[in-house]
Design a protein around this motif. Sequence first.
Motif, PDB file in Angstrom:
ATOM      1  N   UNK A   1       0.817  -1.210   0.000  1.00 13.33           N
ATOM      2  CA  UNK A   1       0.000   0.000   0.000  1.00 13.33           C
ATOM      3  C   UNK A   1       0.849   1.257   0.000  1.00 13.33           C
ATOM      4  N   UNK A   2       0.336   2.305   0.652  1.00 17.26           N
ATOM      5  CA  UNK A   2       1.007   3.606   0.647  1.00 17.26           C
ATOM      6  C   UNK A   2       2.371   3.515   1.340  1.00 17.26           C
ATOM      7  N   UNK A   3       3.376   4.121   0.687  1.00 18.29           N
ATOM      8  CA  UNK A   3       4.735   4.069   1.229  1.00 18.29           C
ATOM      9  C   UNK A   3       5.512   5.257   0.674  1.00 18.29           C
ATOM     10  N   UNK A   4       5.615   6.317   1.456  1.00 15.95           N
ATOM     11  CA  UNK A   4       6.231   7.568   1.005  1.00 15.95           C
ATOM     12  C   UNK A   4       7.757   7.455   1.069  1.00 15.95           C
ATOM     13  N   UNK A   5       8.416   7.894   0.008  1.00 12.91           N
ATOM     14  CA  UNK A   5       9.876   8.010   0.047  1.00 12.91           C
ATOM     15  C   UNK A   5      10.269   9.373   0.621  1.00 12.91           C
ATOM     16  N   UNK A   6       9.741  10.456   0.022  1.00 11.03           N
ATOM     17  CA  UNK A   6      10.063  11.810   0.476  1.00 11.03           C
ATOM     18  C   UNK A   6       8.803  12.548   0.871  1.00 11.03           C
ATOM     19  N   UNK A   7       8.794  13.060   2.105  1.00  8.25           N
ATOM     20  CA  UNK A   7       7.732  13.902   2.640  1.00  8.25           C
ATOM     21  C   UNK A   7       8.310  15.318   2.711  1.00  8.25           C
ATOM     22  N   UNK A   8       7.931  16.172   1.773  1.00  5.42           N
ATOM     23  CA  UNK A   8       8.526  17.501   1.655  1.00  5.42           C
ATOM     24  C   UNK A   8       7.517  18.554   2.084  1.00  5.42           C
ATOM     25  N   UNK A   9       7.692  19.110   3.278  1.00  5.89           N
ATOM     26  CA  UNK A   9       6.737  20.075   3.813  1.00  5.89           C
ATOM     27  C   UNK A   9       7.494  21.252   4.425  1.00  5.89           C
TER      28      UNK A   9
ATOM     29  N   UNK B   1      -5.199  17.998   8.443  1.00  4.29           N
ATOM     30  CA  UNK B   1      -4.530  18.636   9.589  1.00  4.29           C
ATOM     31  C   UNK B   1      -5.394  18.489  10.836  1.00  4.29           C
ATOM     32  N   UNK B   2      -6.690  18.722  10.699  1.00  2.00           N
ATOM     33  CA  UNK B   2      -7.604  18.566  11.836  1.00  2.00           C
ATOM     34  C   UNK B   2      -7.696  17.099  12.266  1.00  2.00           C
ATOM     35  N   UNK B   3      -7.786  16.201  11.307  1.00  2.00           N
ATOM     36  CA  UNK B   3      -7.959  14.781  11.619  1.00  2.00           C
ATOM     37  C   UNK B   3      -6.750  14.206  12.351  1.00  2.00           C
TER      38      UNK B   3
ATOM     39  N   UNK C   1       0.664  23.424   7.921  1.00  2.81           N
ATOM     40  CA  UNK C   1      -0.276  23.927   6.917  1.00  2.81           C
ATOM     41  C   UNK C   1       0.182  25.162   6.187  1.00  2.81           C
ATOM     42  N   UNK C   2       1.485  25.455   6.224  1.00  4.12           N
ATOM     43  CA  UNK C   2       1.992  26.663   5.566  1.00  4.12           C
ATOM     44  C   UNK C   2       2.158  26.448   4.062  1.00  4.12           C
TER      45      UNK C   2
ATOM     46  N   UNK D   1      -0.206  15.988  -3.124  1.00  6.17           N
ATOM     47  CA  UNK D   1      -0.119  17.024  -2.110  1.00  6.17           C
ATOM     48  C   UNK D   1      -0.543  18.390  -2.594  1.00  6.17           C
ATOM     49  N   UNK D   2      -0.155  19.409  -1.832  1.00  7.26           N
ATOM     50  CA  UNK D   2      -0.713  20.755  -1.992  1.00  7.26           C
ATOM     51  C   UNK D   2       0.315  21.830  -2.289  1.00  7.26           C
ATOM     52  N   UNK D   3       1.549  21.466  -2.568  1.00  6.36           N
ATOM     53  CA  UNK D   3       2.588  22.471  -2.802  1.00  6.36           C
ATOM     54  C   UNK D   3       2.467  23.104  -4.176  1.00  6.36           C
TER      55      UNK D   3
END
Length: 308
Positions: A103-111, A139-141, A153-154, A174-176
């Motif tokens: 299933x889901x498996x992130x390599x890079x989490x860029x925030x 973010x709320x969850x 959340x920036x 994502x949202x970037x």
Amino acid sequence: MIYNLTPANSINDTLKMCNKNDKIMLSKGIYNEKVIINVEGISIIGENKNEVIIRNKDFFHKIMSDYNECNTFRTFTVAITADNVKIENLTIENSSIPSNKYGQAVALHADGNNLEFNNIILKSAQDTLFTGPLPKDLIERHKGFLKENFLKGNPSKQIYNNCDIYGDVDFIFGSATALFNECNIISIDKNKDNNTGYISAPSHDKLTKFGFLFYKCNLINQTNTKDSIFLARPWRDYGLVAFIDCVIGDHINSKGFANWHSTKRYLTARFYEYSKNVNLEKRVNWAKIFNEDEAIKYYNDFIEYIKK
């Protein structure tokens, strides 16, 4: 300060000693580590992108030390939660492959804001690259579950130059505001009968002016089937993505884009495409097909915005 590391050293331990604008130089080898980069202005530079590998193997249903499932946003191999970070000439890998097993498996989490990635390789299957921030509802969850520095959340601006990104389902999401400039976007086989896949799953807020831009990228086929991969589907209502002057393989479905399951997100998603060399007549009617002048203006406006 410059820190020179070998695989015998810990990247995380070194980061604890780092200050703003320090550099970590990685020599060839495999760094089996789950890394969190929380130092502003840090640079991590590998000796060779194929021979410097940061590797881990967390996945969605893995039970963690707190007895909870890992969840998508804790599966990362490398997480960036600071601004003005640069990474060059290395591979980041989540070895939880294939996705039908893990299933889901992130390599890079860029925030973080003003992130730059040059000549790197990102390897996983489902959800390879998360470009933060998280959508507001998540973010709320996840309050009380994820650490606070994962819930900022920036707004985030990110640039990927000449990178190789592998995956099968929603593997850039994502949202970037993120520029993928002359990257190789490589769709891998899911190892199952239904090989349908999606390159990107944007989740941008309605007020986000620019989302993902894939510019002069090579969309490469490593699947067993043709016409099986979609360019994008909207993870949230106002997902925003553009593909301009990309080289597209025979694995890309002629419709180009897909809706998110049975939602009505196709009514609000902002999906754009332009190509001189690809026949776009069969693209879904809710995607915007740029003419040449529109594509040039969009690209120039995007570059001006992301480099402010």
